[in-house]
Write a protein that holds these residues in place. Sequence first.
Motif, mmCIF file in Angstrom:
data_model
loop_
_atom_site.group_PDB
_atom_site.id
_atom_site.type_symbol
_atom_site.label_atom_id
_atom_site.label_comp_id
_atom_site.label_asym_id
_atom_site.label_seq_id
_atom_site.Cartn_x
_atom_site.Cartn_y
_atom_site.Cartn_z
ATOM 1 N N ILE A 96 23.068 2.519 52.994
ATOM 2 C CA ILE A 96 23.163 2.121 53.604
ATOM 3 C C ILE A 96 25.003 1.780 54.092
ATOM 4 C CG2 ILE A 96 24.627 0.406 51.867
ATOM 5 C CD1 ILE A 96 21.999 -1.066 53.987
ATOM 6 N N ASN A 97 25.981 2.856 54.089
ATOM 7 C CA ASN A 97 26.702 3.446 54.260
ATOM 8 C C ASN A 97 26.979 4.119 55.573
ATOM 9 O OD1 ASN A 97 28.611 1.633 52.157
ATOM 10 N ND2 ASN A 97 27.659 2.689 51.169
ATOM 11 N N VAL A 98 25.903 4.861 55.640
ATOM 12 C CA VAL A 98 25.601 6.415 56.804
ATOM 13 C C VAL A 98 25.289 5.506 57.877
ATOM 14 C CG1 VAL A 98 24.561 7.981 57.424
ATOM 15 C CG2 VAL A 98 24.873 7.396 54.800
ATOM 16 N N GLY A 99 24.855 4.525 57.724
ATOM 17 C CA GLY A 99 25.223 4.325 59.910
ATOM 18 C C GLY A 99 26.028 3.058 59.808
ATOM 19 N N ALA A 100 26.748 2.992 58.838
ATOM 20 C CA ALA A 100 27.678 2.200 59.361
ATOM 21 C C ALA A 100 28.843 3.254 59.579
ATOM 22 C CB ALA A 100 27.989 1.144 58.037
ATOM 23 N N ILE A 101 28.121 4.370 59.019
ATOM 24 C CA ILE A 101 30.031 5.055 59.907
ATOM 25 C C ILE A 101 29.873 5.715 61.479
ATOM 26 C CG2 ILE A 101 31.031 7.483 59.845
ATOM 27 C CD1 ILE A 101 29.910 7.780 56.622
ATOM 28 N N LEU A 102 28.678 5.519 61.678
ATOM 29 C CA LEU A 102 28.840 5.181 63.061
ATOM 30 C C LEU A 102 28.366 4.373 64.370
ATOM 31 C CD1 LEU A 102 25.158 7.684 63.367
ATOM 32 C CD2 LEU A 102 27.625 8.318 63.843
ATOM 33 N N GLY A 103 28.289 3.159 63.034
ATOM 34 C CA GLY A 103 28.291 1.636 63.712
ATOM 35 C C GLY A 103 29.445 0.936 64.024
ATOM 36 N N GLY A 104 29.998 1.211 62.920
ATOM 37 C CA GLY A 104 32.079 0.765 63.467
ATOM 38 C C GLY A 104 32.347 1.041 64.532
ATOM 39 N N GLY B 210 34.304 3.454 61.108
ATOM 40 C CA GLY B 210 33.811 3.992 59.971
ATOM 41 C C GLY B 210 34.258 4.984 59.470
ATOM 42 N N LEU B 211 35.600 4.805 58.999
ATOM 43 C CA LEU B 211 36.092 5.603 57.987
ATOM 44 C C LEU B 211 36.331 4.773 57.176
ATOM 45 C CD1 LEU B 211 39.974 6.950 60.026
ATOM 46 C CD2 LEU B 211 37.529 8.225 59.313
ATOM 47 N N CYS B 212 36.322 3.644 57.221
ATOM 48 C CA CYS B 212 36.118 2.929 55.877
ATOM 49 C C CYS B 212 34.499 2.881 55.082
ATOM 50 C CB CYS B 212 36.154 1.272 56.745
ATOM 51 S SG CYS B 212 35.726 -0.122 55.146
ATOM 52 N N TRP B 213 33.541 2.628 55.766
ATOM 53 C CA TRP B 213 31.996 2.935 55.831
ATOM 54 C C TRP B 213 32.381 4.585 55.269
ATOM 55 C CZ3 TRP B 213 30.374 -1.440 54.008
ATOM 56 C CH2 TRP B 213 30.428 -2.219 54.693
ATOM 57 N N MET B 214 32.762 5.350 55.393
ATOM 58 C CA MET B 214 32.657 6.851 54.918
ATOM 59 C C MET B 214 33.035 7.106 53.573
ATOM 60 S SD MET B 214 34.117 10.515 56.677
ATOM 61 C CE MET B 214 33.151 10.405 58.610
ATOM 62 N N CYS B 215 34.382 6.249 53.292
ATOM 63 C CA CYS B 215 34.874 6.538 52.087
ATOM 64 C C CYS B 215 34.094 5.451 51.024
ATOM 65 C CB CYS B 215 35.958 5.534 52.302
ATOM 66 S SG CYS B 215 37.029 6.484 52.965
ATOM 67 N N SER B 216 32.945 4.083 51.858
ATOM 68 C CA SER B 216 32.129 3.078 51.291
ATOM 69 C C SER B 216 31.336 4.130 50.685
ATOM 70 C CB SER B 216 31.873 2.430 51.566
ATOM 71 O OG SER B 216 30.534 1.544 51.004
ATOM 72 N N PHE B 217 30.382 5.215 51.181
ATOM 73 C CA PHE B 217 29.410 6.333 50.888
ATOM 74 C C PHE B 217 29.714 7.059 50.662
ATOM 75 C CE2 PHE B 217 27.639 9.784 51.759
ATOM 76 C CZ PHE B 217 26.070 9.792 51.407
ATOM 77 N N LEU B 218 30.691 7.731 50.250
ATOM 78 C CA LEU B 218 30.955 8.892 48.958
ATOM 79 C C LEU B 218 31.065 7.968 47.936
ATOM 80 C CD1 LEU B 218 33.927 10.744 52.088
ATOM 81 C CD2 LEU B 218 31.467 11.151 50.866
ATOM 82 N N ILE B 219 32.488 7.089 47.805
ATOM 83 C CA ILE B 219 32.496 6.206 45.954
ATOM 84 C C ILE B 219 31.192 6.111 45.727
ATOM 85 C CG2 ILE B 219 33.142 3.900 45.506
ATOM 86 C CD1 ILE B 219 35.244 6.070 45.659
ATOM 87 N N THR B 220 30.013 5.428 46.905
ATOM 88 C CA THR B 220 28.600 4.419 46.272
ATOM 89 C C THR B 220 28.099 5.999 45.579
ATOM 90 O OG1 THR B 220 29.286 2.556 47.334
ATOM 91 C CG2 THR B 220 27.419 3.111 46.535
ATOM 92 N N PHE B 221 27.998 6.648 46.527
ATOM 93 C CA PHE B 221 27.111 7.833 46.468
ATOM 94 C C PHE B 221 27.022 9.032 45.006
ATOM 95 C CE2 PHE B 221 25.165 12.290 46.970
ATOM 96 C CZ PHE B 221 23.978 12.116 47.098
ATOM 97 N N PHE B 222 28.836 9.155 44.469
ATOM 98 C CA PHE B 222 28.955 9.903 43.864
ATOM 99 C C PHE B 222 29.597 9.229 42.667
ATOM 100 C CE2 PHE B 222 30.007 12.464 47.164
ATOM 101 C CZ PHE B 222 29.005 13.729 46.733
ATOM 102 N N PHE B 223 29.135 7.802 42.378
ATOM 103 C CA PHE B 223 29.483 7.237 41.316
ATOM 104 C C PHE B 223 29.025 7.587 40.009
ATOM 105 C CE2 PHE B 223 28.265 3.164 38.758
ATOM 106 C CZ PHE B 223 29.282 3.274 38.554
ATOM 107 N N HIS B 224 27.507 8.138 40.201
ATOM 108 C CA HIS B 224 27.010 8.484 39.318
ATOM 109 C C HIS B 224 27.530 9.569 39.111
ATOM 110 C CE1 HIS B 224 23.832 9.535 36.311
ATOM 111 N NE2 HIS B 224 23.737 10.416 36.139
ATOM 112 N N ASP B 225 27.908 10.407 39.786
ATOM 113 C CA ASP B 225 28.725 11.753 39.547
ATOM 114 C C ASP B 225 30.271 11.619 38.866
ATOM 115 O OD1 ASP B 225 26.439 14.149 40.981
ATOM 116 O OD2 ASP B 225 27.386 12.670 42.254
ATOM 117 N N PHE B 226 30.276 10.340 39.403
ATOM 118 C CA PHE B 226 31.898 10.388 38.675
ATOM 119 C C PHE B 226 31.786 9.567 37.392
ATOM 120 C CE2 PHE B 226 33.707 8.606 42.635
ATOM 121 C CZ PHE B 226 34.555 9.968 43.736
#
Length: 522
Positions: A115-123, A461-477
Amino acid sequence: GAGCASRVVCKECINEFIRGMNRRDGRKQRISPDNPMVNASDGERIPLLETSNQTTRQGVVRMFVATFVSALGPVCFGYALGFASPATADLSQELSTSPRAALSPGAISWFGSLINVGAILGGPLGGRCAEKFGRKTSIMLAGLPFIVGWVLVVVPSSFNSHDQLVESMVIYPLCLGRTVSSIGLGMLSVTVPVYIAETSTAAYRGFLGTANQVAVTQGILFAYVLGIFVEPYYWLAIGGMVFVVALVVLMLFVPETPRWLLMDGQQKAAKNSLQWLRGDDADISNEFSDIERNLMQQQETFSWSEFLEPTLWKPFVICIMLLVFQQLSGINSVMFFASVITNATHPSHTLKVYEPTMIGGVQVTVTILAGFLMDRLGRRVLLITSTSLMTISCVGIGVFFKINVDKIADFQSPSQSWLAISCLILYVGGFSLGLGAIPWLIMSEVLPTRARGTAGGIAAGLCWMCSFLITFFFHDFTVAMEYYGTFWFYGGVTLLTALFVIIFVPETKGKTLEEIETYFER
């Protein structure tokens, strides 16, 4: 007043004095039939307070209508964010018996984070559309990717329910739909705050500006509540379409912002828009002149070289840092995986299905409270209080998981579950008090009018990029640092955010957009 020959108080002296005091102090009281009256030298009873920005009761109602109609956009936004929590429960291999719901934990992680990936472009796209086509039109255009995305999410439901489907047949349309929807989400994250800021007066801008975040939290709550009662997941997706259609239709009945219309050379339309927003009987001449004069002092067209000027790069850096800190605080990963976190706190608890909904209810309630406090306490006080509460709660959640790390690994009921749930609610409440709404509000306030769309789009766009990274790697964290380390990391981020606000973020309470722009010229 200077040059006044009258030996007694005259109407012109009183009004000139009060206008100066209002501009200096950012007073919120405005002329109305209920304001105190004094006698002028000519015998006329005049308002004790008069400002250059008069708004009638009719205008206040219209401002609220324009705000709440545009706030349907953030409702769509929040619903798309909250949709992941109930949908993943329905789509998970472990929890569902449907042949369509055969998603592995890895696929679920992609489904939640895309849900964050397209938002990086959408912003950035929303920012450019806001500059070229207008704020109102851009909000309506954002409905298109939302509709397409929800349709794609529904597609797997059309497969024959008696067929045993492989995961790829389910996950591809779901992930594509989430990605396309998020383009609209990114567009709305930029255009709606700008629309609200440019249609509001300084006295109401803080309160109305929080409507953006209130609507996001309401959308999340709608998704959580419907998720309890509605199955399977695709009926939730159809509910998302209803909100989008309502947004596009109702936006037809509210005006474009006066500032954009003036930038586009539509002076008559701009005056009509401002008159509608302030009321048919309001005197808009001074406010219109202030906006016009401010725009005339800027370049006719936006240039990328303006990012080198302090009037842009200073507020731009503030916006970026606040939005990045907002996402690095971990809020979206917590909301996306609320059910996973609450399951970890007490896997056998019969109420665990309802806890994400309780958290969503806290978000809505505290965000509404923040709206009432915004123009009383100011942005800085709420941000500092918000991040301080989040720091305390993250430390508490980390302590809980540290104490119970072995029990959670063995799927046993941990002790002190009350501590985790209490701190989780405090964390969400703290976020809703300030860090949720204020970065978007400040972005719409401090950026220069001509660059508001472009610069705001890049920041989003930068905000949603950070959101994607935090969300996607939550399990890895949580694997690498355990749950306790993950929440202590979030606590460190919120502590840094509080320090950043104390040192760098100016107060914008009670100031017009033109006065805020002047501040960064110093």
